[in-house]
Motif scaffolding. Structure first.
Motif, PDB file in Angstrom:
ATOM      1  N   ALA A 131       3.357   2.576   2.591  1.00  0.00           N
ATOM      2  CA  ALA A 131       2.677   2.871   3.859  1.00  0.00           C
ATOM      3  C   ALA A 131       2.537   1.598   4.688  1.00  0.00           C
ATOM      4  O   ALA A 131       2.728   1.599   5.894  1.00  0.00           O
ATOM      5  CB  ALA A 131       1.302   3.472   3.602  1.00  0.00           C
ATOM      6  N   ARG A 132       2.211   0.497   4.002  1.00  0.00           N
ATOM      7  CA  ARG A 132       1.991  -0.750   4.728  1.00  0.00           C
ATOM      8  C   ARG A 132       2.103  -1.927   3.762  1.00  0.00           C
ATOM      9  O   ARG A 132       1.792  -1.789   2.580  1.00  0.00           O
ATOM     10  CB  ARG A 132       0.587  -0.734   5.348  1.00  0.00           C
ATOM     11  N   ILE A 133       2.548  -3.044   4.262  1.00  0.00           N
ATOM     12  CA  ILE A 133       2.611  -4.272   3.460  1.00  0.00           C
ATOM     13  C   ILE A 133       1.738  -5.330   4.118  1.00  0.00           C
ATOM     14  O   ILE A 133       1.831  -5.549   5.326  1.00  0.00           O
ATOM     15  CB  ILE A 133       4.068  -4.772   3.322  1.00  0.00           C
ATOM     16  N   TYR A 134       0.848  -5.935   3.328  1.00  0.00           N
ATOM     17  CA  TYR A 134      -0.040  -6.991   3.815  1.00  0.00           C
ATOM     18  C   TYR A 134       0.482  -8.314   3.291  1.00  0.00           C
ATOM     19  O   TYR A 134       0.593  -8.496   2.079  1.00  0.00           O
ATOM     20  CB  TYR A 134      -1.464  -6.787   3.295  1.00  0.00           C
ATOM     21  N   GLU A 187      -4.980 -10.885   6.450  1.00  0.00           N
ATOM     22  CA  GLU A 187      -4.863  -9.431   6.253  1.00  0.00           C
ATOM     23  C   GLU A 187      -5.333  -9.025   4.863  1.00  0.00           C
ATOM     24  O   GLU A 187      -6.029  -8.034   4.690  1.00  0.00           O
ATOM     25  CB  GLU A 187      -3.394  -8.999   6.380  1.00  0.00           C
ATOM     26  N   ARG A 233       1.536   5.493  -0.110  1.00  0.00           N
ATOM     27  CA  ARG A 233       0.995   6.791   0.263  1.00  0.00           C
ATOM     28  C   ARG A 233       2.091   7.829   0.058  1.00  0.00           C
ATOM     29  O   ARG A 233       3.211   7.641   0.512  1.00  0.00           O
ATOM     30  CB  ARG A 233       0.555   6.760   1.731  1.00  0.00           C
ATOM     31  N   GLN A 291       0.860  -1.188   0.000  1.00  0.00           N
ATOM     32  CA  GLN A 291       0.000   0.000   0.000  1.00  0.00           C
ATOM     33  C   GLN A 291       0.894   1.235   0.000  1.00  0.00           C
ATOM     34  O   GLN A 291       1.763   1.371   0.846  1.00  0.00           O
ATOM     35  CB  GLN A 291      -0.865  -0.022   1.263  1.00  0.00           C
TER      36      GLN A 291
END
Ligand SMILES: Nc1ncnc2c1ncn2[C@@H]1O[C@H](COP(=O)(O)OP(=O)(O)O)[C@@H](O)[C@H]1O
Ligand SMILES: [Mg+2]
Length: 243
Positions: free
Chosen positions: A225-228, A233, A220, A218
């Protein structure tokens, strides 16, 4: 080269100027995708997804940092070498499918093989099989103008996969498809990536499509911003809606 890593970046940056102010559309991203892994790239509009993908596909030169595909550093190549490398080792499809209007579906796919000097009987058969697998066996001899947007997009996906690229990149490939077709296309895309051990990256607005991916990045403001990574998740994120 690390075992199994087909695509990686090191501190990748792309800077642009906006009203005399420099800003980083991609702000130092390092990532690695293994052969056979399908990665989803999500994030709000303007977060840098297309810019990142364009650098991964060697269409856009990074301001700083590296892109390494199959052990080759793209920035060590001359422009000519990079064009050739891209034609052989990278498959991509964009929102605008860029099919050649005066070639049929089959000819558009075969063209990739022709350009690489690989169009033989086996290649022709593979082109037909791949189009059939994408639900287009009755559209082989139609021109893009004789097909729906969704059918054209599926031809573009076949074209991105036919020449055995190490890396397959797709930017919003389902934008013009209805929900059922979108699921079908992304599921087939995922199967082909797994089966043929490609490194796949798909940018999508439609979070439901990421259920077919193995990992989601993800973005931003040009950063990760984030890794799933876990199934749970990813499922949870996918369930949060069409985007
Ligand atoms: N050629 C360009 N010149 C200047 N700014 C650009 C250019 N391409 C993209 N940008 C800017 O970079 C940011 C990221 O764009 P983009 O990668 O297209 O985002 P996304 O695909 O996530 O919507 C945006 O602010 C966009 O306006
Ligand atoms: Mg985009």
């Amino acid at each position: 080269m690390n075992e199994g890593i087909a695509l990686s970046t090191e501190s990748l940056v792309k800077s642009y100027e906006l009203d005399g102010q420099k800003f980083n559309a991609v702000n130092g991203i390092s990532l690695a995708v293994t052969a056979g892994e399908f990665v989803g790239l999500v994030g709000p509009s303007g977060s840098g997804k297309t810019t990142l993908l364009a650098m991964l596909s060697a269409l856009l030169t990074p301001t700083t940092g590296k892109v390494i595909i199959d052990g080759s550093n793209l920035s060590d190549m001359s422009d000519k070498q990079r064009v050739e490398f891209r034609r052989k080792r990278v498959g991509f499809t964009f929102q605008a499918n860029n099919l050649i209007p005066y070639l049929t579906a089959l000819e558009n796919v075969e063209l990739m093989l022709r350009l690489n000097g690989e169009l033989n009987a086996a290649g022709r058969a593979r082109s037909r099989d791949l189009l059939a697998r994408l639900g287009l066996s009755d559209r082989l001899h139609n021109l893009p103008s004789q097909m729906s947007g969704g059918q054209q997009q599926r031809v573009a996906i076949a074209r991105a996969l036919i020449h055995n690229p190490a890396v397959v990149l797709a930017d919003e490939p389902t934008a013009s498809l209805d929900t059922e077709r979108a699921h079908q296309v992304v599921e087939t895309f995922a199967q082909l990536i797994h089966e043929h051990k490609r490194a796949g990256v798909i940018v999508t607005h439609d979070l439901r499509m990421i259920t077919y991916t193995d990992r989601v990045i993800q973005m931003r403001d040009g950063d990760v911003a984030r890794i799933y990574t876990s199934r749970e998740e990813i499922k949870e994120l996918a369930a949060s809606g069409p985007g």
